[in-house]
Design a protein around this motif. Structure first.
Motif, PDB file in Angstrom:
ATOM      1  N   GLU A  82      -0.317   5.348  -8.251  1.00 38.88           N
ATOM      2  CA  GLU A  82      -0.708   6.666  -7.734  1.00 38.88           C
ATOM      3  C   GLU A  82       0.301   7.189  -6.725  1.00 38.88           C
ATOM      4  OE1 GLU A  82      -4.620   6.062  -6.244  1.00 38.88           O
ATOM      5  OE2 GLU A  82      -5.529   5.874  -8.242  1.00 38.88           O
ATOM      6  N   THR A  83       0.840   6.303  -5.893  1.00 41.51           N
ATOM      7  CA  THR A  83       1.826   6.727  -4.895  1.00 41.51           C
ATOM      8  C   THR A  83       3.109   7.188  -5.565  1.00 41.51           C
ATOM      9  OG1 THR A  83       0.912   5.122  -3.322  1.00 41.51           O
ATOM     10  CG2 THR A  83       3.076   6.033  -2.817  1.00 41.51           C
ATOM     11  N   ASN A 124       6.270   4.071   0.091  1.00 47.02           N
ATOM     12  CA  ASN A 124       7.072   5.189   0.598  1.00 47.02           C
ATOM     13  C   ASN A 124       8.189   4.716   1.517  1.00 47.02           C
ATOM     14  OD1 ASN A 124       5.717   7.266  -0.751  1.00 47.02           O
ATOM     15  ND2 ASN A 124       4.108   7.348   0.807  1.00 47.02           N
ATOM     16  N   SER A 139      -2.773   1.495  -6.659  1.00 47.55           N
ATOM     17  CA  SER A 139      -2.258   2.122  -5.445  1.00 47.55           C
ATOM     18  C   SER A 139      -0.784   2.484  -5.577  1.00 47.55           C
ATOM     19  CB  SER A 139      -2.465   1.191  -4.252  1.00 47.55           C
ATOM     20  OG  SER A 139      -1.895   1.737  -3.083  1.00 47.55           O
ATOM     21  N   GLU A 180       0.845  -1.181   0.000  1.00 46.38           N
ATOM     22  CA  GLU A 180       0.000   0.000   0.000  1.00 46.38           C
ATOM     23  C   GLU A 180       0.888   1.242   0.000  1.00 46.38           C
ATOM     24  OE1 GLU A 180      -2.316  -0.805   3.442  1.00 46.38           O
ATOM     25  OE2 GLU A 180      -0.679  -0.463   4.835  1.00 46.38           O
ATOM     26  N   PRO A 181       0.316   2.443  -0.050  1.00 45.47           N
ATOM     27  CA  PRO A 181       1.145   3.653  -0.135  1.00 45.47           C
ATOM     28  C   PRO A 181       2.243   3.750   0.920  1.00 45.47           C
ATOM     29  CG  PRO A 181      -1.129   4.209  -0.595  1.00 45.47           C
ATOM     30  CD  PRO A 181      -1.132   2.760  -0.202  1.00 45.47           C
TER      31      PRO A 181
END
Length: 349
Positions: free
Chosen positions: A225-226, A196, A222, A191-192
């Motif tokens: 987009e991140t 990161n 996901s 996930e984001p």
């Protein structure tokens, strides 16, 4: 016509309780025809209860090898995946379409830094890409983020550790498990925050040249987009969908009338009338024209054709770029004709 070739199963390796690696022998006369680039797939044709089914599977082996290996994860109610995991054996013959696909890594001849994100069986093409990246240049690096439910269901788990032993200073991987907590792994899903952590924290000193993503559609969206939120350009992001959410065909509900369809395939021209409510590929197959196709769900690129005259609209598209659509390309398995005449060319792709 769409040419399938009989290939012999050279080996079957149990990767997990629900996944196998199937290795196919490539006869010398077919070496060139079955040459491929890292990330591509092959399409298998199989008969089940008198009906033909086709399935696309990504290649995990690297270009230049004498054999082709694919990973097949058993899917609930999956006709061929269940067969491959339970009945297929060494020495059997499979009907195979030569490699295709646009999820490709091609070495540039210089050192490159690649980040890859995979979930479940999405690791299959990433295996080929990872090995190719690391073999292509002595200073290239690759970081892999790989999500699964647990260690036992992780395809190519041992192979990834072997790859790490061979390229310890240039290959790094991060496992993520959603159902079990394991040493040296993260808990949860990709996930984001995961993206990161890996890109901006753990490997913040690396400026990645390209990003490769493969797995379920929500994960791909996901991660994409991140990355874009972090300033990564679309040109640097490459993805391959294995499955896509069903989408209502609202076009079929509103279209009326007939279209005169002209199809060019293998230098032959076919003409017939079709209902605009039908999809182009369905109409072509109904006429017993042996057009190329595999998934029929808009997630592979086997059925691409170019519009020569007329207009068509796709129910969904997550493969073709805006530029390619402007150049007339369509996924025929997703396209409805909009004009009285539509001419499509499968050869001009």
């Amino acid at each position: 016509m769409t040419n399938f070739y009989p290939l012999t199963v050279a080996a079957i390796e149990q990767l997990t309780p629900n996944a196998v690696a199937v290795t196919l022998e490539i006869p010398a006369p077919l070496k060139e025809k079955f040459s491929f680039k890292a990330g591509q797939y092959i399409t298998l044709r199989h008969s089940h209860n008198g009906a033909e089914i086709r399935r696309a599977y990504s290649i995990s082996s690297t270009p230049g090898e004498k054999q082709i290996t694919i990973g097949i994860k058993k899917v609930q109610d999956g006709i061929f995946s269940v067969y491959a995991n339970t009945l297929l054996k060494k020495g059997d013959t499979l009907q195979v379409l030569p490699p295709g696909g646009r999820f490709i890594y091609s070495p540039s001849g210089k050192a490159e830094h690649i980040a890859a994100f995979a979930a479940g069986s999405g690791i299959t093409p990433i295996m080929s890409i990872a090995q190719t990246v690391l073999e292509a240049h002595p200073e290239s690096t690759l970081v892999l983020v790989y999500g699964n439910s647990n260690r036992l269901e992780t395809m190519f788990y041992e192979e990834l550790h072997e790859l790490y032993k061979k390229y310890t200073d240039r290959f790094n991987f991060q496992f993520i498990f959603s159902r079990t907590r394991e040493t040296d792994s993260l808990f949860g899903r990709i996930e984001p925050s995961t993206v990161n952590f890996v890109v901006k924290n753990k490997h913040k000193g690396t400026s990645f040249d390209q990003y490769y993503i493969c797995g379920p559609e929500p994960m791909i969206k996901s991660v994409t987009e991140t990355l874009k939120g972090n300033g990564v350009s679309s040109a640097q992001i490459h993805f391959e969908l294995f499955t896509s959410a069903d989408q209502a065909d609202q076009l079929a509900e509103v279209l009326e009338g007939k279209t005169q369809l002209e199809v060019v395939l293998d230098d032959e021209v076919f003409n017939f009338t079709m209902d605009k409510k039908m999809l182009v590929l369905d109409a072509v197959l109904k006429e017993n024209i042996d057009a190329p196709y595999s998934c029929q769900g808009g997630v592979c690129s086997t059925c691409i054709a170019r519009i020569k005259e007329g207009r068509a609209e796709m129910v969904k598209n997550q493969i073709l770029t805006d530029g390619e659509i402007a150049d007339g390309f369509i996924l025929t398995c997703q396209a409805h004709p909009l004009t009285p005449v539509l001419k499509v060319d499968y050869d001009d792709v």
